[in-house]
Design an enzyme around this catalytic site. Structure first.
Site, PDB file in Angstrom:
ATOM      1  N   SER A   9      63.909  -7.391 -15.502  1.00 44.26           N
ATOM      2  CA  SER A   9      63.364  -7.157 -14.187  1.00 44.26           C
ATOM      3  C   SER A   9      64.129  -7.079 -13.167  1.00 44.26           C
ATOM      4  O   SER A   9      64.518  -8.102 -12.841  1.00 44.26           O
ATOM      5  CB  SER A   9      62.329  -8.506 -14.007  1.00 44.26           C
ATOM      6  OG  SER A   9      61.699  -8.114 -12.915  1.00 44.26           O
ATOM      7  N   HIS A  34      62.253  -3.257 -15.978  1.00 45.05           N
ATOM      8  CA  HIS A  34      60.948  -3.684 -15.629  1.00 45.05           C
ATOM      9  C   HIS A  34      60.828  -3.611 -13.918  1.00 45.05           C
ATOM     10  O   HIS A  34      61.780  -4.144 -13.289  1.00 45.05           O
ATOM     11  CB  HIS A  34      60.567  -4.967 -16.019  1.00 45.05           C
ATOM     12  CG  HIS A  34      59.082  -5.401 -15.790  1.00 45.05           C
ATOM     13  ND1 HIS A  34      58.249  -4.844 -16.725  1.00 45.05           N
ATOM     14  CD2 HIS A  34      58.627  -6.270 -14.953  1.00 45.05           C
ATOM     15  CE1 HIS A  34      57.037  -5.285 -16.188  1.00 45.05           C
ATOM     16  NE2 HIS A  34      57.396  -6.340 -15.112  1.00 45.05           N
ATOM     17  N   ASP A  36      58.743  -4.356 -10.619  1.00 50.46           N
ATOM     18  CA  ASP A  36      57.606  -5.074 -10.223  1.00 50.46           C
ATOM     19  C   ASP A  36      57.334  -4.729  -8.688  1.00 50.46           C
ATOM     20  O   ASP A  36      58.153  -4.874  -7.742  1.00 50.46           O
ATOM     21  CB  ASP A  36      57.897  -6.490 -10.199  1.00 50.46           C
ATOM     22  CG  ASP A  36      57.938  -7.146 -11.668  1.00 50.46           C
ATOM     23  OD1 ASP A  36      56.869  -6.889 -12.322  1.00 50.46           O
ATOM     24  OD2 ASP A  36      59.056  -7.773 -11.993  1.00 50.46           O
ATOM     25  N   MET A  38      54.627  -5.372  -5.537  1.00 60.84           N
ATOM     26  CA  MET A  38      53.841  -6.307  -5.078  1.00 60.84           C
ATOM     27  C   MET A  38      53.165  -6.002  -3.817  1.00 60.84           C
ATOM     28  O   MET A  38      54.038  -5.688  -2.789  1.00 60.84           O
ATOM     29  CB  MET A  38      54.364  -7.693  -5.235  1.00 60.84           C
ATOM     30  CG  MET A  38      54.905  -8.211  -6.565  1.00 60.84           C
ATOM     31  SD  MET A  38      55.689  -9.511  -6.319  1.00 60.84           S
ATOM     32  CE  MET A  38      56.616  -9.928  -7.824  1.00 60.84           C
ATOM     33  N   HIS A  67      55.346  -2.231 -13.326  1.00 60.04           N
ATOM     34  CA  HIS A  67      54.158  -3.241 -13.399  1.00 60.04           C
ATOM     35  C   HIS A  67      53.589  -3.043 -11.879  1.00 60.04           C
ATOM     36  O   HIS A  67      54.222  -3.882 -10.920  1.00 60.04           O
ATOM     37  CB  HIS A  67      54.688  -4.404 -13.641  1.00 60.04           C
ATOM     38  CG  HIS A  67      53.854  -5.629 -13.699  1.00 60.04           C
ATOM     39  ND1 HIS A  67      54.176  -6.859 -13.887  1.00 60.04           N
ATOM     40  CD2 HIS A  67      52.526  -5.651 -13.680  1.00 60.04           C
ATOM     41  CE1 HIS A  67      53.211  -7.935 -13.718  1.00 60.04           C
ATOM     42  NE2 HIS A  67      52.087  -6.893 -13.604  1.00 60.04           N
ATOM     43  N   MET A  69      51.135  -4.785  -9.135  1.00 55.95           N
ATOM     44  CA  MET A  69      50.546  -5.802  -8.809  1.00 55.95           C
ATOM     45  C   MET A  69      50.050  -5.603  -7.379  1.00 55.95           C
ATOM     46  O   MET A  69      50.301  -6.268  -6.469  1.00 55.95           O
ATOM     47  CB  MET A  69      51.422  -7.221  -8.600  1.00 55.95           C
ATOM     48  CG  MET A  69      51.772  -7.710 -10.006  1.00 55.95           C
ATOM     49  SD  MET A  69      53.225  -8.666 -10.069  1.00 55.95           S
ATOM     50  CE  MET A  69      54.406  -7.536 -10.279  1.00 55.95           C
ATOM     51  N   MET A 138      50.561 -11.615 -18.711  1.00 52.50           N
ATOM     52  CA  MET A 138      51.248 -12.532 -17.806  1.00 52.50           C
ATOM     53  C   MET A 138      51.418 -13.991 -18.441  1.00 52.50           C
ATOM     54  O   MET A 138      50.419 -14.627 -18.710  1.00 52.50           O
ATOM     55  CB  MET A 138      50.670 -12.650 -16.317  1.00 52.50           C
ATOM     56  CG  MET A 138      50.786 -11.262 -15.557  1.00 52.50           C
ATOM     57  SD  MET A 138      52.413 -10.364 -15.480  1.00 52.50           S
ATOM     58  CE  MET A 138      53.245 -11.636 -14.714  1.00 52.50           C
ATOM     59  N   ASP A 176      55.282 -11.190 -19.792  1.00 52.66           N
ATOM     60  CA  ASP A 176      55.987 -10.934 -18.513  1.00 52.66           C
ATOM     61  C   ASP A 176      56.050 -12.455 -17.904  1.00 52.66           C
ATOM     62  O   ASP A 176      54.968 -12.920 -17.389  1.00 52.66           O
ATOM     63  CB  ASP A 176      55.315  -9.940 -17.722  1.00 52.66           C
ATOM     64  CG  ASP A 176      56.070  -9.641 -16.361  1.00 52.66           C
ATOM     65  OD1 ASP A 176      57.094 -10.418 -16.372  1.00 52.66           O
ATOM     66  OD2 ASP A 176      55.568  -9.061 -15.756  1.00 52.66           O
TER      67      ASP A 176
END
Ligand code: DX5
Ligand code: ZN
Length: 224
Positions: A9, A34, A36, A38, A67, A69, A138, A176
């Site tokens: 990540s 990966h 992320d 957010m 991913h 979020m 998660m 994750d």
């Protein structure tokens, strides 16, 4: 016996040296990046957006596993494709019309993933698993790297594996949060296919060796 897919990540990378860290992952035995995203609404943190993902994509020689979020992820599917996503996961808790969202992700030529928070039961996936290419389970509350692994994840992972086998699906299980040398072997035994690792890789004194040690672990073998 198969080796797991390893997805470091980049949330834990050094953003001031992003190209260096991306090139380290390129040279490593890792399979995916990966990424992320957010939004500060779905989770209590803001990570980065399209410009940073594009910067990763510019140097990455491996697929980007993105991913999301964020709330209303369906609004940005094409933008994430254009920023280089190969796998795009949206949270079940954030997508009202999840089936439609997964179809839209696939229509853009990406693999479609469903991410689930620690409190969401595996049974919530029953009627969507056949349409998903991946479940991002998660094992911490999303929002931050370096958190403590939630032990309940092992049982959830095993239950999800059972559901996938029962439905004859090819869906991958990605775990994750809090993946390390203690949790990874137990997760693989419970049926995990993809291991995301942020803090464990990037805080290691030898990230290449750490990635290699995860890659050498043995995957789940289904006993017929
Ligand atoms: C958490 C993110 C994770 C995170 C994992 O919200 O979705 O991908 O980077 O970090 P570690 O491996 O440090 O727990
Ligand atoms: Zn993630």
């Amino acid at each position: 016996m198969s080796s797991p897919i390893i997805a470091p990540s980049i949330l834990s990378a050094d953003f001031a040296n992003l190209q260096r860290d991306v090139e380290m992952i390129n040279r490593s035995e890792a399979d995916w990046f990966h990424v992320d995203i957010m939004d500060g609404v779905f989770v209590p943190n803001i990570s980065f957006g399209f410009p940073v993902q594009k910067a990763v994509q510019k140097h990455a020689t491996k697929p980007l596993d993105v991913h999301l979020m964020i709330v209303q992820p369906e609004r940005y599917i094409k933008d994430f494709k254009d920023a280089g996503a190969a796998v795009l996961s949206v949270h079940i808790e954030a997508s009202t019309h999840l089936h439609r969202t997964l179809q839209a992700i696939k229509a853009e030529g990406m693999k479609a993933g469903v991410a689930i928070n620690p409190h969401t039961p595996v049974s919530a996936l029953e009627d969507i698993i056949a349409d998903a290419d991946l479940v991002c389970m998660m094992s911490v509350n999303p929002g931050f790297g370096g958190q403590k692994f939630i032990e309940r994840t092992y049982a959830k992972c095993a239950a999800l594996k059972e559901m996938i086998l029962k439905q004859n699906s090819n869906c991958l299980i990605e775990i994750d949060g809090g993946v390390n040398e203690i949790t990874a072997p137990k997760l693989l035994a419970a049926g995990a296919d993809v291991l995301v690792a942020g803090n464990y890789v990037f805080s290691s004194s030898d990230p290449l060796a750490t990635i290699s040690s995860l890659k050498k672990l043995t995957g789940y073998t289904h006993q017929a």
